[in-house]
Design an enzyme around this catalytic site. Structure first.
Site, short mmCIF file in Angstrom:
data_model
loop_
_atom_site.label_atom_id
_atom_site.label_comp_id
_atom_site.label_asym_id
_atom_site.label_seq_id
_atom_site.Cartn_x
_atom_site.Cartn_y
_atom_site.Cartn_z
N CYS A 14 31.11 52.03 47.36
CA CYS A 14 30.96 50.91 48.28
C CYS A 14 32.31 50.54 48.89
O CYS A 14 33.29 50.44 48.15
CB CYS A 14 30.41 49.70 47.51
SG CYS A 14 30.39 48.17 48.42
N PRO A 15 32.44 50.29 50.17
CA PRO A 15 31.36 50.24 51.16
C PRO A 15 31.24 51.53 51.98
O PRO A 15 30.61 51.51 53.03
CB PRO A 15 31.82 49.10 52.07
CG PRO A 15 33.31 49.30 52.14
CD PRO A 15 33.72 49.84 50.77
#
Lengths: 75, 156
Positions: free
Chosen positions: A14-15
């Site tokens: 992430c992200p």
């Protein structure tokens, strides 16, 4: 499922899977389908949230051998 | 539907606290938000051309997971900060987490606007040439002009 482009997001956290999905979709035309392969279990919820918030439909998602495969249609 | 907006105030300049503004900024931009990040005080360090001086310290940071428990007296020793930073960067890489440079570039590519607080730039006697070219300069009123109209507003 047929797709027009594939994004290899294996090993990304992430992200990155979401941001790279957005970038890949930006290079595609309306109604084309992007296949995204991720190994980040967090991307299951995030990809659904991305689809909902951006209006690009998540056509399907599947899990096999620790990999998550998403098909996102460009709106 | 009007474009959603997010504003973040970034006040910290350590490796751990550098991530949230860039992660949230790049993600919000990917979701179609118009994003501005206002960098003030130690947050200005995140706008340097060279981010290699952004570090993490185990000192006064009891929540930081360590491979072995380390007394404060040891954490104080010279080189411990560099070592902790190196170990954290290795860990981030191993887990596929983007580097700060990469996340910052993703923000810039997605038109996230970076505003440096002019007052703190002057206070710390920083030169604008130390910062990346995409930075704009402004004060609290500049921030309010954008923040007053946002859907999400965060202080990091």
């Amino acid at each position: 499922m047929n797709f027009d482009k594939e994004l290899n997001a294996r090993g990304m956290s992430c992200p990155l899977p979401i941001v790279k999905t957005k970038k890949a979709l930006a290079e595609m035309t309306s109604n084309q389908v992007l296949k995204v392969i991720s190994t980040d279990c967090g991307s299951v919820k995030d990809m659904a949230a991305f689809a909902e918030q951006t209006g690009n439909p998540l056509l399907s998602q599947e899990e096999a051998n620790g990999e998550y495969v998403f098909y996102v249609k460009k709106k | 539907m009007a474009t959603k907006k997010m504003a973040i105030i970034a006040t910290k300049g350590t490796l751990d606290m550098a991530y949230p503004p860039f992660i949230l900024g790049s993600t919000a931009a990917a979701l179609g938000y118009d994003v501005q990040i206002f960098f003030t005080f130690y947050g200005l360090q995140l706008l340097r051309k060279d981010l290699s001086s952004v570090m993490i310290s185990p000192l006064a940071n009891p929540a930081m997971p360590m491979p072995v428990p380390m007394p404060v007296m040891v954490q104080m020793l010279p080189g411990m900060e560099s070592m902790a930073t190196m170990m954290m960067k290795q860990k981030l890489k191993k887990h596929g987490v983007a580097s700060l440079e990469e996340l910052r570039n993703l923000c810039l590519e997605a038109d996230v606007k970076f505003i440096a607080c002019q007052m703190t730039v002057d206070l710390f006697e920083f030169e604008k040439s130390e910062f990346i070219d995409q930075v704009e300069y402004g004060g609290a009123a500049t921030f309010m002009g954008f923040a007053g109209d946002t859907d999400i507003c965060l202080f990091v």
